[in-house]
Design a protein around this motif. Structure first.
Motif: not given
Length: 298
Positions: A1-12
């Protein structure tokens, strides 16, 4: 979940300037992964792994020379690490001794021998022959893929000046050092890894709970279809991230938690203070404790 959040955070956040916080990005990732797992089950893991494995190998082979030339070759990497105060990063083991390397890697190798995620895939094979063939191919695929990942991450880390970004080095490299198409493919493969891993970690414990606990102490006989439905319902906990965060704060401020505490007593106290929109049953508390434990918070 944290890793997925990091990807979304980086993009947006980092690239599109959105006000999305890292916690909100993590919640979005958790909701998507849980929904995906509930809808598709182990089938989702199988197709994700196959497609993602092919994409990863192709993508990292293409990315390796691009990153290497951008870093200025070995001389440029050595100069960059020297400027960052990390000259040892050019050696094979870096700051680690051979003994330290064994201490770090041996537990991981032993863990793989009993990895529930791996055995889950073996038992899902249509035959023993298929499982044997998959195991043989898996060994060589993992060696190649892990070597490519390490090489790409090593080269990319020499070009990153912000230490905070090095915790997500490949995500950062995909956005800043690679051509848009290659970077997009790399991000897609990273997301695939995250989804596949999260699917497995949701399905394994829920399957164990159903087969080893629920069925063992229940006199009812269930069909395979009913069992799959139960497993999916256990994995479908939409409020799990919020429950985990709130339970963590509750435990931190609860004096009884400093010593050994009975699980039933914890559930009883939690139900008195928890908000109505969060999980308050025994299973919800168990899941939250499991995630807090995985993050070494309890």
């Amino acid at each position: 979940f944290n890793a997925g959040g990091a990807v979304i955070y980086t993009i947006f956040h980092d690239n599109l300037g959105s006000n999305l916080s890292l916690d909100q990005a993590t919640i979005i990732a958790a909701l998507f992964i849980v929904a995906y797992t509930v809808l598709a089950g182990l089938l989702s893991v199988a197709y994700t792994d196959v497609a993602n494995g092919i994409l990863m190998i192709i993508c990292f082979i293409i990315a390796l020379p691009i990153l290497f030339f951008q870093a200025g070759g070995f001389e440029g990497m050595a100069m960059s690490f020297e400027n960052k105060g990390m000259p040892n990063n050019m050696s094979l083991f870096g700051v680690l001794s051979f003994r330290d390397v064994i201490n770090f890697t041996l537990p991981s190798f032993l863990l793989i021998l009993g990895d529930a995620n791996m055995y889950q895939r073996f038992f899902a094979s249509e035959s023993v022959k298929s499982a044997q063939k998959a195991t043989f191919l898996l060994f060589f695929a993992v060696v190649i893929l892990e070597s490519l990942i390490i090489a790409n991450a090593w080269i990319s880390s020499s070009m990153i000046t912000d230490i905070a970004k090095e915790s997500h080095v490949l995500i950062y490299a995909a956005y800043n050092f690679l051509p848009p198409i290659v970077g997009a493919i790399m991000l897609a493969t990273i997301i695939g890894i995250i989804i596949s891993t999260a699917d497995s970690f949701l399905l394994v414990p829920t399957t164990i709970l159903i087969n080893d606990i629920y069925l063992k102490y229940s006199n009812k006989k269930y069909s395979d279809k009913a069992l799959i439905s139960h497993v999916k319902s256990l994995a479908h906990r939409e409020n799990l991230p919020e429950t985990t965060k709130a339970l963590g704060k509750f435990i931190d401020g609860w004096e009884k938690a400093l010593q050994w505490t009975d699980f039933e007593y914890l559930v009883e106290k939690w139900q008195k203070v928890v908000k109505n929109d969060l999980d308050k049953d025994r299973l919800g508390v168990f899941w939250a404790l499991l995630f807090l434990s995985s993050e070494s918070k309890i």
